[in-house]
Design an enzyme around this catalytic site. Structure first.
Site, mmCIF file in Angstrom:
data_model
loop_
_atom_site.group_PDB
_atom_site.id
_atom_site.type_symbol
_atom_site.label_atom_id
_atom_site.label_comp_id
_atom_site.label_asym_id
_atom_site.label_seq_id
_atom_site.Cartn_x
_atom_site.Cartn_y
_atom_site.Cartn_z
ATOM 1 N N HIS A 35 0.984 -1.380 0.004
ATOM 2 C CA HIS A 35 0.086 -0.013 0.086
ATOM 3 C C HIS A 35 1.107 1.403 -0.280
ATOM 4 O O HIS A 35 0.696 1.991 0.803
ATOM 5 C CB HIS A 35 -1.091 -0.081 1.027
ATOM 6 N N THR A 36 1.715 1.525 -0.596
ATOM 7 C CA THR A 36 2.938 2.442 -0.650
ATOM 8 C C THR A 36 2.833 2.937 -2.129
ATOM 9 O O THR A 36 3.503 4.506 -2.113
ATOM 10 C CB THR A 36 4.519 2.131 -0.218
ATOM 11 N N GLY A 123 -7.943 -14.791 -7.763
ATOM 12 C CA GLY A 123 -8.554 -14.227 -5.789
ATOM 13 C C GLY A 123 -7.304 -14.493 -4.862
ATOM 14 O O GLY A 123 -8.060 -14.601 -4.183
ATOM 15 N N GLY A 125 -4.727 -12.752 -4.347
ATOM 16 C CA GLY A 125 -3.358 -11.386 -4.323
ATOM 17 C C GLY A 125 -1.973 -11.903 -4.604
ATOM 18 O O GLY A 125 -1.510 -11.050 -4.239
ATOM 19 N N SER A 127 -2.464 -10.844 -8.429
ATOM 20 C CA SER A 127 -2.492 -10.161 -9.166
ATOM 21 C C SER A 127 -2.395 -11.434 -10.933
ATOM 22 O O SER A 127 -2.117 -11.065 -11.563
ATOM 23 C CB SER A 127 -1.258 -9.734 -9.924
ATOM 24 N N ASP A 173 1.658 -4.196 -9.643
ATOM 25 C CA ASP A 173 1.133 -5.090 -10.123
ATOM 26 C C ASP A 173 2.180 -5.294 -11.869
ATOM 27 O O ASP A 173 2.260 -5.725 -11.560
ATOM 28 C CB ASP A 173 0.201 -5.056 -10.091
HETATM 29 C C1 GLA Z 1 -3.423 -4.479 -5.592
HETATM 30 C C2 GLA Z 1 -2.817 -3.394 -5.739
HETATM 31 C C3 GLA Z 1 -1.538 -2.927 -6.174
HETATM 32 C C4 GLA Z 1 -1.167 -2.312 -4.513
HETATM 33 C C5 GLA Z 1 -1.216 -3.971 -3.483
HETATM 34 C C6 GLA Z 1 -0.946 -2.714 -2.060
HETATM 35 O O1 GLA Z 1 -2.331 -5.429 -5.359
HETATM 36 O O2 GLA Z 1 -2.611 -3.605 -7.193
HETATM 37 O O3 GLA Z 1 -1.716 -1.537 -6.568
HETATM 38 O O4 GLA Z 1 -1.702 -1.331 -4.144
HETATM 39 O O5 GLA Z 1 -2.427 -3.446 -3.871
HETATM 40 O O6 GLA Z 1 -0.035 -3.080 -1.988
#
Ligand code: GLA
Length: 387
Positions: A35-36, A123, A125, A127, A173
């Site tokens: 979340h950066t 789903g 996480g 990508s 991602d």
């Molecule tokens: C998801 C979003 C990314 C990133 C992450 C958290 O994967 O697609 O852009 O913000 O959450 O780090």
């Protein structure tokens, strides 16, 4: 599914003939820096072995036809000559968005038949959406006989995710799926998109991913809410210091001083981002120095911060991370990706992989009645044309 099986399936759906191409696009795991990215900060992901594999062929017309081995009943068709709309089935919104984005960028696209197949959990996480986007873009460009640099391509795919999947994601991602390097993780500065590739010595450390099997859904609104809270934080600090353009520019001292003045929820969101940025760059330094214990400690801190300050973890991810840390030879473990389910990532001594897998399988099943999907992975190359 191996290549000959996917090629056979492609022919069954779209008919024989023509020059077939295969494109692969890997998933990703983020080692630290969560979340950066949408705060102009630092991320440290790597591309992983599970992937989206695409078979494609140019058509003589301006139609796009899409099918997926994951959803065998759907064949989606749209024209490149009309405005491309969002719609059902929802998985096709990713390629729809990419086609719209490439056309919008002035790239002339030919019609195409595409079959998607997945070894990447949807789903989880990891990508799968970015892999589908970047894979689609590479497939279109291959058929069109065009090249495009990874930054531009990733930005077009991010826009597709914003406008067609309605997830206001950052750039991490799409960028790692496009630009990953084998055996390296990528420290990226999300402000200027500069990248540093840091080797991961597989003889010394292994990256293990544990999918909690709890569905990770970013369209639920929590992600957008977190972004909004970060923006509220930026406004607060801007009023004190006009040089602040993003949370990236706020110092640890400034956030510490703001405690009690800034609304508590906003304070915690900002505190996570500011401390996480430092953890991400520190982590890269520790990896370069082969200081794995210290790198692992930063992962544990990251997980705590994501749970307490950012509030994007959940019981399953907390449990898996904590249990992983009980296994001898595990340096660090944390939730990875957007949160609210999905996966954890652990940095592990090679000889600990087996005991970690056994321990998590047993304890997670006993506690939640779910068998997690656990696998070790190397860092792989970003999306590429195979055939
Ligand atoms: C998801 C979003 C990314 C990133 C992450 C958290 O994967 O697609 O852009 O913000 O959450 O780090």
């Amino acid at each position: 599914m191996n290549d000959s099986a996917i090629l056979r399936e492609f022919t069954e759906i779209f008919g024989a003939g023509g020059g077939l191409h295969i494109v692969r696009a890997p998933g990703r795991v983020n080692l630290i820096g969560e979340h950066t990215d949408y705060n102009d900060g630092f991320v440290f992901p790597m591309a992983i072995e599970p992937e989206v594999r695409i078979v494609c062929r140019s058509r003589g017309d301006q139609q796009v036809k899409l099918a997926s081995t994951m959803f065998p009943k759907d064949v989606v068709e749209f024209s490149l000559q009309a405005k491309i709309e969002r719609g059902e089935p929802s998985w096709a919104n990713y390629p729809r968005g990419v086609a719209a984005g490439l056309l919008g960028a002035g790239i002339p696209l030919p019609g195409i038949d595409i079959l998607f197949s997945n070894t990447l959990p949807v789903g989880g996480g990891l990508s799968s959406s970015a892999a589908m986007e970047v894979g689609t873009a590479r497939a279109f460009l291959k058929i069109a006989g065009l090249e495009m640099d990874n930054n531009r391509l990733a930005l077009i795919c991010q826009k597709a995710e914003h406008e067609y999947a309605l997830v206001p994601c950052g750039i991490m991602d799409q960028m790692i799926v496009a630009s990953g390097q084998a055996d390296h993780a990528m420290l990226m500065d999300c402000r200027d998109l500069s990248k540093q590739f840091i080797p991961i010595d597989a003889n010394e450390v292994v990256v293990v991913i544990v999918n909690s099997m709890v569905k990770h859904e970013l369209t639920g609104g929590e992600y957008a809410e977190r972004r909004g809270q970060c923006e509220a934080g930026v406004k607060f600090f801007q009023a004190l210091d006009p040089h602040v353009k993003a949370l990236r520019d706020v110092t640890l001292e400034q956030i510490t001083t703001a405690h009690g003045t800034l609304d508590d929820v906003i304070w915690r969101r900002c505190h996570h981002v500011i401390t996480e940025n430092k953890r991400a760059t520190d982590f890269a330094d520790k990896l370069v120095a082969h200081f794995y214990e210290e790198a692992g400690e930063l992962m544990v801190q990251s997980h705590e911060s994501l749970g307490h300050d950012y509030e994007v973890s959940c019981d399953e991810l907390d449990f898996l991370s904590a249990e992983a840390m009980k296994v001898k030879g595990v340096y660090g473990a944390r939730m990875t990706g957007g949160g609210f389910g999905g996966s954890i990532v652990a940095l592990v001594q090679p000889r600990a992989v087996e005991s970690l897998t056994k321990h998590l399988r047993e304890t997670y099943l006993a506690r939640f009645g779910i068998t997690p999907d656990i696998f070790a992975t190397k860092a792989t190359q970003g999306a590429s044309v195979v055939l």
